[in-house]
Design an enzyme around this catalytic site. Structure first.
Site, PDB file in Angstrom:
ATOM      1  N   ASP A  91      29.914  13.424  47.195  1.00  0.00           N
ATOM      2  CA  ASP A  91      28.971  14.526  47.168  1.00  0.00           C
ATOM      3  C   ASP A  91      29.058  15.268  48.505  1.00  0.00           C
ATOM      4  O   ASP A  91      29.018  14.643  49.567  1.00  0.00           O
ATOM      5  CB  ASP A  91      27.572  13.906  46.982  1.00  0.00           C
ATOM      6  N   LYS A 144      37.104  33.759  48.105  1.00  0.00           N
ATOM      7  CA  LYS A 144      36.144  34.785  47.725  1.00  0.00           C
ATOM      8  C   LYS A 144      35.364  34.312  46.493  1.00  0.00           C
ATOM      9  O   LYS A 144      35.858  33.427  45.805  1.00  0.00           O
ATOM     10  CB  LYS A 144      36.844  36.123  47.448  1.00  0.00           C
ATOM     11  N   LYS A 178      49.880  39.514  47.006  1.00  0.00           N
ATOM     12  CA  LYS A 178      50.720  39.985  45.892  1.00  0.00           C
ATOM     13  C   LYS A 178      51.735  41.001  46.421  1.00  0.00           C
ATOM     14  O   LYS A 178      51.363  41.934  47.140  1.00  0.00           O
ATOM     15  CB  LYS A 178      49.854  40.635  44.806  1.00  0.00           C
ATOM     16  N   GLU A 212      41.940  43.255  32.205  1.00  0.00           N
ATOM     17  CA  GLU A 212      42.367  41.969  31.646  1.00  0.00           C
ATOM     18  C   GLU A 212      42.024  41.961  30.162  1.00  0.00           C
ATOM     19  O   GLU A 212      40.927  42.368  29.778  1.00  0.00           O
ATOM     20  CB  GLU A 212      41.674  40.813  32.369  1.00  0.00           C
ATOM     21  N   HIS A 236      38.880  42.593  45.552  1.00  0.00           N
ATOM     22  CA  HIS A 236      40.262  42.958  45.211  1.00  0.00           C
ATOM     23  C   HIS A 236      40.471  44.481  45.187  1.00  0.00           C
ATOM     24  O   HIS A 236      41.411  45.000  45.772  1.00  0.00           O
ATOM     25  CB  HIS A 236      40.644  42.404  43.837  1.00  0.00           C
ATOM     26  N   LYS A 322      36.935  42.500  31.606  1.00  0.00           N
ATOM     27  CA  LYS A 322      37.492  41.445  30.755  1.00  0.00           C
ATOM     28  C   LYS A 322      37.531  41.980  29.326  1.00  0.00           C
ATOM     29  O   LYS A 322      36.733  42.846  28.950  1.00  0.00           O
ATOM     30  CB  LYS A 322      36.581  40.204  30.793  1.00  0.00           C
TER      31      LYS A 322
HETATM   32  C1  BG6 Z   1      40.011  36.309  40.463  1.00  0.00           C
HETATM   33  C2  BG6 Z   1      38.827  36.547  39.572  1.00  0.00           C
HETATM   34  O1  BG6 Z   1      39.651  36.487  41.815  1.00  0.00           O
HETATM   35  O2  BG6 Z   1      41.061  37.205  40.135  1.00  0.00           O
HETATM   36  C3  BG6 Z   1      39.227  36.439  38.112  1.00  0.00           C
HETATM   37  O3  BG6 Z   1      37.825  35.595  39.860  1.00  0.00           O
HETATM   38  C4  BG6 Z   1      40.415  37.321  37.814  1.00  0.00           C
HETATM   39  O4  BG6 Z   1      38.122  36.760  37.272  1.00  0.00           O
HETATM   40  C5  BG6 Z   1      41.535  37.058  38.805  1.00  0.00           C
HETATM   41  O5  BG6 Z   1      40.857  37.017  36.493  1.00  0.00           O
HETATM   42  C6  BG6 Z   1      42.680  38.008  38.624  1.00  0.00           C
HETATM   43  O6  BG6 Z   1      43.744  37.632  39.458  1.00  0.00           O
HETATM   44  P1  BG6 Z   1      45.205  37.384  38.889  1.00  0.00           P
HETATM   45  O7  BG6 Z   1      46.036  37.146  40.087  1.00  0.00           O
HETATM   46  O8  BG6 Z   1      45.108  36.179  37.990  1.00  0.00           O
HETATM   47  O9  BG6 Z   1      45.566  38.617  38.131  1.00  0.00           O
END
Ligand code: BG6
Length: 474
Positions: A91, A144, A178, A212, A236, A322
């Site tokens: 814990d 983050k 990236k 996404e 991001h 999403k």
């Molecule tokens: C993360 C988010 O930081 O980035 C996710 O928490 C998201 O919700 C993801 O899907 C996207 O990153 P990648 O690199 O998987 O496209």
């Protein structure tokens, strides 16, 4: 002040949250790639509160790598990774967990502690480390979202800076690792031809879309505490904006880039509720861990201004969501129309002005949209794109790149406290002062309101095209 000196390579990686989703999805596959590349040779201690044994951790690491697209393509590397693993169960509230960690570290002197855990636990773990002196000669990598709002980010910064010196704190935003996003910086400042037109005199608006096609994938309870604005926009997408909008660094060195980016965050005008459209995909409330009447946004679109000499009056439109129509990330820089309508089709509202398009994922691409005359008597034309597919076969996975840098003490691709707080200041008001979410149908581009009221005459949104290999979820 404690913290490993920047030039000291770490002799151990400790990662908290070893049984979690991030570890499975990204960290173990990256550790495996690092072992293959020869950049990870030090012990890796996983810490979790899961009643696991070391064998459970090894099994998880094995399964996580096996589930990736390439699978285990180097059995020796997999064996070497498994041999580096150690495990501490406990814990995070309990000081005994940190005593056990200290024992497990043995003779290691310069650990890197990676907090791959929910932000609410950051403070507890940092204090636990400090309680047993494990902050000495160490660095800390923080995932983050860094805080939930401006006040909590400040509080967290103060807890962490109380234990670690700023040069030993590595705040991860994996988008910065990236390739296509690093290329935004390179492209802008390795080519001089764009600089004269990279401002309010020539640029009409900028769009950033990170879409996404899948939902929250079992992360309902995490998502309930975050939402799209905190999860993707504030970190991001703002990082992408900073790279697009920053002034040229004044010297060669990442300190100059960090300073120039921080100025962009500081120049961003705080958002108001009128700059923000929130959506929620139909079906989200049925996800596990989601409240039946949840108003958490799974789609966010914002209109952002940067009050600087260069960008005054140029809107930046950012959106993420999403369950959208496809999975892709793109930036589109829209240039102004010619000042005079010389040709028959010049006022056609469907005609795009020139634009520069950076496709960031799933594959990289840069497209320059120009108009060319159609063959024939009339002076009318159509839009064509000069297309530059970017190379990616040797690309490092973002976590592989960033963890390698953190172990080596290179903080170039990490974010600093002043940028983090400046970014929270921009969204702080709309975290609480906002309209209710608008439901949208999965597989669409989100609520109509984002295309209508928000972007208005600066639209339409450029919807990234699907990619045959990856569309439908990645
Ligand atoms: C993360 C988010 O930081 O980035 C996710 O928490 C998201 O919700 C993801 O899907 C996207 O990153 P990648 O690199 O998987 O496209």
């Amino acid at each position: 002040m404690p913290g490993a000196a920047p030039e000291t390579p770490s002799d151990c990686l400790v990662f908290f949250g070893a049984s979690g989703d991030l570890a499975r999805k990204s960290i173990f596959p990256s550790l495996y790639r690092m072992v293959k590349a020869g950049t990870l040779t030090v012990p890796v201690i996983g810490v979790a509160f899961s009643s696991w044994s070391l064998d459970d951790l090894k099994q998880r690491a094995h399964d996580a790598v096996e589930a990736t697209a390439t699978g285990i393509d180097d059995a020796h590397a997999m064996e070497r990774l498994l041999a580096l693993l150690r495990y501490v169960d406990g814990d995070y509230q309990d000081p005994a967990t940190f005593d056990a960690l200290r024992e497990c570290l043995g003779t290691c002197q310069f650990p890197t502690h990676y907090l791959a855990i929910p932000p609410v636990l950051f403070g507890t773990v940092v204090q636990g480390l400090k309680g047993v002196g494990l902050h000495e000669n160490a660095r800390v990598v923080v995932e983050k979202p860094f805080g939930r709002d401006l006040a909590s980010a400040r509080e967290l910064n103060s807890v962490i800076t109380d234990a670690f010196d700023e040069h030993a704190i590595f705040r991860i935003d994996h988008f910065l690792g990236k390739e296509e996003i690093m290329n935004l910086l390179y492209f802008r400042f390795a080519n001089s031809m764009f600089e004269p037109i990279w401002n309010r005199n020539y640029i009409e608006s900028i769009q950033v879309t990170f879409a996404e096609s899948f939902g929250v994938r079992g992360r309902g309870s995490f998502y309930e505490s975050a939402g799209a604005l905190r999860d993707v926009v504030e970190n991001h997408l703002f990082q992408i904006v900073a790279l697009l909008a920053m002034e040229a660094p004044t010297y060669q060195g990442y300190g100059a880039v960090q300073a120039a980016k921080a100025n962009v965050f500081k120049g961003m005008r705080p958002l108001t509720r009128h700059d923000y459209v929130r959506g929620q995909f139909k079906g989200y409330r049925d996800e596990e861990g989601v409240a039946p009447h949840s108003d958490v946004e799974t789609f966010a679109a914002v209109r952002l201004f940067i009050d600087s000499w260069r960008w005054s009056g140029v809107p930046f439109y950012l959106r993420t969501g999403k369950c959208l129509a496809t999975s892709a990330g793109e930036v589109v820089v829209n240039f102004k129309r010619p000042p005079q309508a010389l040709f028959g089709d010049a006022m056609d509202p469907d005609q795009h002005p020139n634009r520069l398009r950076f496709r960031l994922q799933p594959e990289g691409e840069i497209g320059l949209g120009v108009r060319v005359k159609r063959p024939g008597e009339e002076f009318v034309g159509h839009e064509r794109e000069l297309l530059l597919p970017t190379e990616s076969p040797l690309e490092l996975e973002p976590y592989e790149r960033l963890l390698t840098d953190a172990l080596a003490g290179d903080s170039a691709l990490f974010t600093h406290e002043d940028s983090v707080e400046a970014a929270w200041r921009v969204v702080d008001g709309v975290l609480t002062d906002h309209a209710a979410t608008i439901p949208y149908t999965p597989g669409t581009w989100g609520p109509e309101e984002a295309a209508g009221r928000l972007i208005g005459e600066d639209g339409p949104w450029h919807n990234p095209e699907a990619h045959a290999a990856t569309d439908g979820g990645n």
